[in-house]
Motif scaffolding. Structure first.
Motif, PDB file in Angstrom:
ATOM      1  N   TYR A   1      -7.886  -5.686  16.529  1.00  9.15           N
ATOM      2  CA  TYR A   1      -6.616  -4.987  16.735  1.00  9.15           C
ATOM      3  C   TYR A   1      -6.050  -5.275  18.133  1.00  9.15           C
ATOM      4  CZ  TYR A   1      -3.319  -1.068  17.216  1.00  9.15           C
ATOM      5  OH  TYR A   1      -2.189  -0.296  17.416  1.00  9.15           O
ATOM      6  N   CYS A   2      -6.893  -5.177  19.153  1.00  6.24           N
ATOM      7  CA  CYS A   2      -6.403  -5.260  20.530  1.00  6.24           C
ATOM      8  C   CYS A   2      -6.025  -6.669  20.964  1.00  6.24           C
ATOM      9  CB  CYS A   2      -7.429  -4.675  21.495  1.00  6.24           C
ATOM     10  SG  CYS A   2      -7.563  -2.882  21.368  1.00  6.24           S
ATOM     11  N   VAL A   3      -6.724  -7.698  20.462  1.00  4.39           N
ATOM     12  CA  VAL A   3      -6.351  -9.056  20.867  1.00  4.39           C
ATOM     13  C   VAL A   3      -4.911  -9.367  20.448  1.00  4.39           C
ATOM     14  CG1 VAL A   3      -6.863 -11.526  20.660  1.00  4.39           C
ATOM     15  CG2 VAL A   3      -8.736  -9.898  21.014  1.00  4.39           C
ATOM     16  N   PRO A   4      -4.528  -9.138  19.184  1.00  5.55           N
ATOM     17  CA  PRO A   4      -3.125  -9.388  18.835  1.00  5.55           C
ATOM     18  C   PRO A   4      -2.156  -8.465  19.585  1.00  5.55           C
ATOM     19  CG  PRO A   4      -4.431  -9.034  16.840  1.00  5.55           C
ATOM     20  CD  PRO A   4      -5.325  -8.795  18.000  1.00  5.55           C
ATOM     21  N   ALA A   5      -2.524  -7.203  19.729  1.00  6.17           N
ATOM     22  CA  ALA A   5      -1.638  -6.267  20.430  1.00  6.17           C
ATOM     23  C   ALA A   5      -1.388  -6.728  21.862  1.00  6.17           C
ATOM     24  CB  ALA A   5      -2.225  -4.857  20.406  1.00  6.17           C
ATOM     25  N   HIS A   6      -2.451  -7.117  22.553  1.00  8.81           N
ATOM     26  CA  HIS A   6      -2.271  -7.540  23.950  1.00  8.81           C
ATOM     27  C   HIS A   6      -1.673  -8.936  24.069  1.00  8.81           C
ATOM     28  CE1 HIS A   6      -3.429  -4.162  26.380  1.00  8.81           C
ATOM     29  NE2 HIS A   6      -4.292  -3.860  25.430  1.00  8.81           N
ATOM     30  N   THR A   7      -1.718  -9.719  23.015  1.00 11.84           N
ATOM     31  CA  THR A   7      -0.983 -10.982  23.009  1.00 11.84           C
ATOM     32  C   THR A   7       0.515 -10.662  23.015  1.00 11.84           C
ATOM     33  OG1 THR A   7      -2.764 -12.114  21.831  1.00 11.84           O
ATOM     34  CG2 THR A   7      -0.569 -13.136  21.746  1.00 11.84           C
ATOM     35  N   GLY A   8       0.927  -9.750  22.149  1.00 18.16           N
ATOM     36  CA  GLY A   8       2.325  -9.334  22.117  1.00 18.16           C
ATOM     37  C   GLY A   8       2.760  -8.645  23.403  1.00 18.16           C
ATOM     38  N   ILE A   9       1.891  -7.795  23.936  1.00 17.96           N
ATOM     39  CA  ILE A   9       2.200  -7.100  25.194  1.00 17.96           C
ATOM     40  C   ILE A   9       2.353  -8.110  26.326  1.00 17.96           C
ATOM     41  CG2 ILE A   9       1.252  -5.525  26.931  1.00 17.96           C
ATOM     42  CD1 ILE A   9       0.015  -3.964  24.457  1.00 17.96           C
ATOM     43  N   ALA A  10       1.474  -9.118  26.375  1.00 18.09           N
ATOM     44  CA  ALA A  10       1.570 -10.154  27.412  1.00 18.09           C
ATOM     45  C   ALA A  10       2.909 -10.885  27.304  1.00 18.09           C
ATOM     46  CB  ALA A  10       0.404 -11.132  27.289  1.00 18.09           C
ATOM     47  N   LYS A  11       3.340 -11.155  26.079  1.00 18.77           N
ATOM     48  CA  LYS A  11       4.649 -11.802  25.895  1.00 18.77           C
ATOM     49  C   LYS A  11       5.767 -10.900  26.432  1.00 18.77           C
ATOM     50  CE  LYS A  11       3.844 -15.068  22.193  1.00 18.77           C
ATOM     51  NZ  LYS A  11       4.166 -16.223  23.013  1.00 18.77           N
ATOM     52  N   MET A  12       5.679  -9.603  26.139  1.00 19.48           N
ATOM     53  CA  MET A  12       6.695  -8.662  26.640  1.00 19.48           C
ATOM     54  C   MET A  12       6.683  -8.600  28.171  1.00 19.48           C
ATOM     55  SD  MET A  12       6.612  -5.468  23.993  1.00 19.48           S
ATOM     56  CE  MET A  12       5.120  -5.634  23.037  1.00 19.48           C
ATOM     57  N   MET A  13       5.488  -8.771  28.765  1.00 15.31           N
ATOM     58  CA  MET A  13       5.361  -8.739  30.223  1.00 15.31           C
ATOM     59  C   MET A  13       5.665 -10.103  30.850  1.00 15.31           C
ATOM     60  SD  MET A  13       2.058  -6.107  30.725  1.00 15.31           S
ATOM     61  CE  MET A  13       1.000  -7.421  31.159  1.00 15.31           C
ATOM     62  N   LYS A  14       6.025 -11.084  30.009  1.00 16.71           N
ATOM     63  CA  LYS A  14       6.374 -12.437  30.446  1.00 16.71           C
ATOM     64  C   LYS A  14       5.201 -13.166  31.115  1.00 16.71           C
ATOM     65  CE  LYS A  14      11.330 -11.565  30.685  1.00 16.71           C
ATOM     66  NZ  LYS A  14      11.375 -11.106  29.366  1.00 16.71           N
ATOM     67  N   VAL A  15       3.988 -12.893  30.622  1.00 12.08           N
ATOM     68  CA  VAL A  15       2.803 -13.611  31.084  1.00 12.08           C
ATOM     69  C   VAL A  15       2.822 -14.987  30.424  1.00 12.08           C
ATOM     70  CG1 VAL A  15       0.259 -13.651  30.985  1.00 12.08           C
ATOM     71  CG2 VAL A  15       1.477 -11.508  31.474  1.00 12.08           C
ATOM     72  N   ASP A  16       2.494 -16.000  31.179  1.00 11.88           N
ATOM     73  CA  ASP A  16       2.468 -17.381  30.683  1.00 11.88           C
ATOM     74  C   ASP A  16       1.590 -17.479  29.443  1.00 11.88           C
ATOM     75  OD1 ASP A  16       1.983 -20.142  30.285  1.00 11.88           O
ATOM     76  OD2 ASP A  16       1.939 -20.548  32.429  1.00 11.88           O
ATOM     77  N   ASP A  17       2.130 -18.097  28.391  1.00 10.02           N
ATOM     78  CA  ASP A  17       1.382 -18.265  27.140  1.00 10.02           C
ATOM     79  C   ASP A  17       0.073 -19.020  27.345  1.00 10.02           C
ATOM     80  OD1 ASP A  17       3.302 -16.913  25.648  1.00 10.02           O
ATOM     81  OD2 ASP A  17       4.287 -18.746  24.944  1.00 10.02           O
ATOM     82  N   ALA A  18       0.022 -19.913  28.325  1.00  8.44           N
ATOM     83  CA  ALA A  18      -1.210 -20.676  28.583  1.00  8.44           C
ATOM     84  C   ALA A  18      -2.350 -19.746  28.999  1.00  8.44           C
ATOM     85  CB  ALA A  18      -0.965 -21.732  29.657  1.00  8.44           C
ATOM     86  N   ILE A  19      -2.034 -18.692  29.722  1.00  3.50           N
ATOM     87  CA  ILE A  19      -3.054 -17.708  30.120  1.00  3.50           C
ATOM     88  C   ILE A  19      -3.560 -16.981  28.886  1.00  3.50           C
ATOM     89  CG2 ILE A  19      -3.428 -15.535  31.378  1.00  3.50           C
ATOM     90  CD1 ILE A  19      -1.422 -16.638  33.494  1.00  3.50           C
ATOM     91  N   THR A  20      -2.630 -16.506  28.082  1.00  6.93           N
ATOM     92  CA  THR A  20      -3.006 -15.768  26.872  1.00  6.93           C
ATOM     93  C   THR A  20      -3.842 -16.632  25.936  1.00  6.93           C
ATOM     94  OG1 THR A  20      -1.031 -14.410  27.057  1.00  6.93           O
ATOM     95  CG2 THR A  20      -2.086 -14.475  24.906  1.00  6.93           C
ATOM     96  N   GLU A  21      -3.436 -17.868  25.732  1.00  8.38           N
ATOM     97  CA  GLU A  21      -4.174 -18.753  24.823  1.00  8.38           C
ATOM     98  C   GLU A  21      -5.570 -19.054  25.361  1.00  8.38           C
ATOM     99  OE1 GLU A  21      -3.529 -19.582  21.612  1.00  8.38           O
ATOM    100  OE2 GLU A  21      -2.002 -18.062  22.011  1.00  8.38           O
ATOM    101  N   ALA A  22      -5.701 -19.282  26.655  1.00  9.13           N
ATOM    102  CA  ALA A  22      -7.025 -19.528  27.239  1.00  9.13           C
ATOM    103  C   ALA A  22      -7.930 -18.312  27.046  1.00  9.13           C
ATOM    104  CB  ALA A  22      -6.897 -19.877  28.721  1.00  9.13           C
ATOM    105  N   LEU A  23      -7.380 -17.130  27.235  1.00  9.32           N
ATOM    106  CA  LEU A  23      -8.173 -15.906  27.050  1.00  9.32           C
ATOM    107  C   LEU A  23      -8.579 -15.744  25.589  1.00  9.32           C
ATOM    108  CD1 LEU A  23      -6.075 -13.586  29.363  1.00  9.32           C
ATOM    109  CD2 LEU A  23      -8.416 -14.378  29.810  1.00  9.32           C
TER     110      LEU A  23
END
Length: 187
Positions: free
Chosen positions: A79-101
Motif C-alpha cells: 500500500y505505502c510504496v504506491p502511495a508514496h510514489t504518488g506523494i513524491a510526484k506531488m512533492m515534485k521529487v525527481d522520478d529517478a529517486i523514486t524509481e531507485a528506491l
C-alpha cells in the motif's frame, strides 16, 4: 481480501469522525489506511500527528521520500510504496529517486544514498548501529538530529506498514497506477 474493516465517517467510532474529516479535507478523500486506523481513534490520531511532526523535520522533500520509501520497500508494504510514489510526484521529487528506491538500486546523489543506507541500517538492525555507521552518515553531511528524525519517520512507517500488512488495505484508486511488488533476485 481485507482482513480489517475500512471505516468511513459514518461507520467510524465517534472519536475518529473528526480525524477522518481532517483526512478528507487534507487529501480530498479518506485514504484506506486512515479508514482502517479509525477503528482505534488513538492509533489514527497518533499516525496523523507523527506524520505531521515528521514532515516538520530538517529533511527536505527528497529526504522525506528517501526515508519513507526506503522503509516501505524494506517492509514490502504493498500500500505505502504506491502511495508514496504518488506523494513524491506531488512533492515534485525527481522520478529517478523514486524509481531507485522502488527498485532498491543506489541513489545517484551520495548524500541521499547515505541517508538511504543509514535508514536501512537502522531498520535492519533494529536500531543497533555501529560508530562506523554513524561516522559514515555524519561524513555525508548529516548529524545526530537526522538520526533521531529517521527514527521518527520509522515510527510513522511502522504504524502504516504493519497495519497495511494486517489489513491488506487496498491501494487507493489515485495510486493504483503506481502499484508495486518486491522484485526477487534469481540466484
Amino acid at each position: 481480501m481485507t482482513t480489517l474493516k475500512i471505516h468511513n465517517i459514518e461507520t467510524a467510532p465517534e472519536a475518529s469522525k473528526a480525524l477522518l474529516e481532517n483526512s478528507q479535507k487534507a487529501y480530498g478523500m479518506i485514504p484506506g489506511l486512515h479508514g482502517v486506523l479509525a477503528a482505534a481513534p488513538q492509533a489514527l490520531e497518533a499516525y496523523q500527528k507523527i506524520h505531521e511532526l515528521f514532515t516538520q523535520t530538517s529533511f527536505n522533500e527528497e529526504e522525506l521520500t528517501v526515508v519513507w520509501q526506503t522503509i516501505n520497500v524494506e517492509h514490502e508494504c504493498h500500500y505505502c510504496v504506491p502511495a508514496h510514489t504518488g506523494i513524491a510526484k506531488m512533492m515534485k521529487v525527481d522520478d529517478a529517486i523514486t524509481e531507485a528506491l522502488r527498485n532498491e538500486t543506489p541513489l545517484a546523489d551520495s548524500k541521499l544514498e547515505a541517508l538511504r543506507t543509514m535508514t536501512l541500517t537502522i531498520v535492519r538492525n533494529r536500531g543497533n548501529v555501529t560508530q562506523a555507521d554513524l561516522d559514515a552518515f555524519y561524513a555525508a553531511g548529516y548529524g545526530e538530529t537526522q538520526v533521531l528524525e529517521i527514527i521518527l519517520g520509522l515510527s510513522q512507517k511502522t504504524i502504516s506498514n504493519y497495519v497495511n500488512h494486517i489489513a491488506n488495505t487496498p491501494v487507493d484508486a489515485g495510486f493504483k497506477k503506481y502499484e508495486w511488488t518486491k522484485k526477487t533476485v534469481n540466484s
